[in-house]
Design an enzyme around this catalytic site. Sequence first.
Site, PDB file in Angstrom:
ATOM      1  N   TYR A   1       6.180   4.671  25.302  1.00  0.00           N
ATOM      2  CA  TYR A   1       7.085   5.825  25.383  1.00  0.00           C
ATOM      3  C   TYR A   1       6.410   6.901  26.228  1.00  0.00           C
ATOM      4  O   TYR A   1       5.227   7.200  26.046  1.00  0.00           O
ATOM      5  CB  TYR A   1       7.384   6.391  23.982  1.00  0.00           C
TER       6      TYR A   1
ATOM      7  N   GLU B   1      12.368  11.572  30.548  1.00  0.00           N
ATOM      8  CA  GLU B   1      11.977  10.605  29.516  1.00  0.00           C
ATOM      9  C   GLU B   1      12.061   9.190  30.070  1.00  0.00           C
ATOM     10  O   GLU B   1      13.084   8.805  30.655  1.00  0.00           O
ATOM     11  CB  GLU B   1      12.893  10.732  28.300  1.00  0.00           C
TER      12      GLU B   1
END
Length: 390
Positions: A109, A197
């Site tokens: 992530y 992101e």
Amino acid sequence: MDIHEYQAKEILAEFGVPVPRGGLAYSPEQAEFRARELGGQAWVVKAQIHSGGRGQAGGVRVCRGAHEVRDFAAGLFGRQLVTRQTGAAGKAVYRVWVEEASDIRRELYLGFVLDRKSERIMIVASAHGGMEIEELAEKDPASLRRMTIDPATGLIDFQARELAFSLGLSGGQIAQMVATLRACYRAFRDLDATMVEINPLVVTGTGDLVALDAKMSFDTNALFRQPRIAELRDRSQEDARESAAADHGLAYVGLDGDIGCIINGAGLAMATMDMIKLAGGEPANFLDIGGGASPERVVRAFRTVLADANVRVILVNIFAGINRCDWVAEGVVQAYREVGMTIPVVVRLAGTNVEEGRRILQASGLPLVTADTLADAADKAVAARLKSAA
Ligand code: GDP
Ligand code: MN
């Protein structure tokens, strides 16, 4: 302002983030054509909507033949895809991204956000990607790495290397991670982003890093100097009520209740919504008409609130400092007559020219419910709502 995954990937790729090859499609036939054009045996077909959680909602699939690409795409187009982030109405799929399938060995992530506390851009990363950050924060908070960037120096290489090591990367992956972090930071800063992101950022079978998903949000107040980003706005992904209000300079957020709110000042709007809840009601919206609201603006606010079919009562709460109660009162009277009001309207006015405002409301002869305090207004709105619903 949000943009689509494929747009974010194109931007990030220009800054140096490695992304899979892919093509955009507006029809099932075009999706199949894109797959053949890309070549290979496996493709990922991804619904382009302004939301994450598409994988779990059936909006992403690995397909093993060009016909499967077409069939899966055919099932996506025109559909309202409901994910955990969209709400029950879902978001319409008008574009589909077809991408060469990646061989995934690890999912990481990586996110860049604005940290209000340190007033800096902050990197959030985890060795365990794939799931959403909220879920990650709940299930595996210890895996989260946070790092803020000093705007005077920008992201320093040793910081980036430290982060790469802490995520368990090694060898050539370290240099790739450093390049990816620098690219994301530059894109974030140069384009006035509020969020970047990449989830998941994957390590492939050949040991390379690739951004499998990408999400970017931008500061709407900076769009005037980011024409290229402003052009990427997709109204089909926005709440119709909110974008219409924004076009008229009203700050409006649609909610699920039935008490329509017309208020000046964000703070007073929040307080009013709290008071409505305390009185046992549910607000239908947040609406800040702003300072210096002309009668025309008040009328527009009424139309915006009434466009929501769930609204059973309207509560107008004005504390006039820059505003003037007489203007607002005139707007209320005008709106009442113009829209052919069929539901109760509760009005609470305080501040500049309040006497004149009250006189205008009274002289209108309209069946307005007037209130003196915020609590009184909330109680009366909830009571009127019950009567109106009965
Ligand atoms: P999101 O659910 O909206 O965040 O969409 P993602 O782009 O993150 O895709 C969801 C999931 O689909 C990923 O976490 C992967 O597990 C899977 N996925 C996406 N692309 C590929 C791919 O190229 N190959 C494989 N095997 N899985 C993929
Ligand atoms: Mn994702």
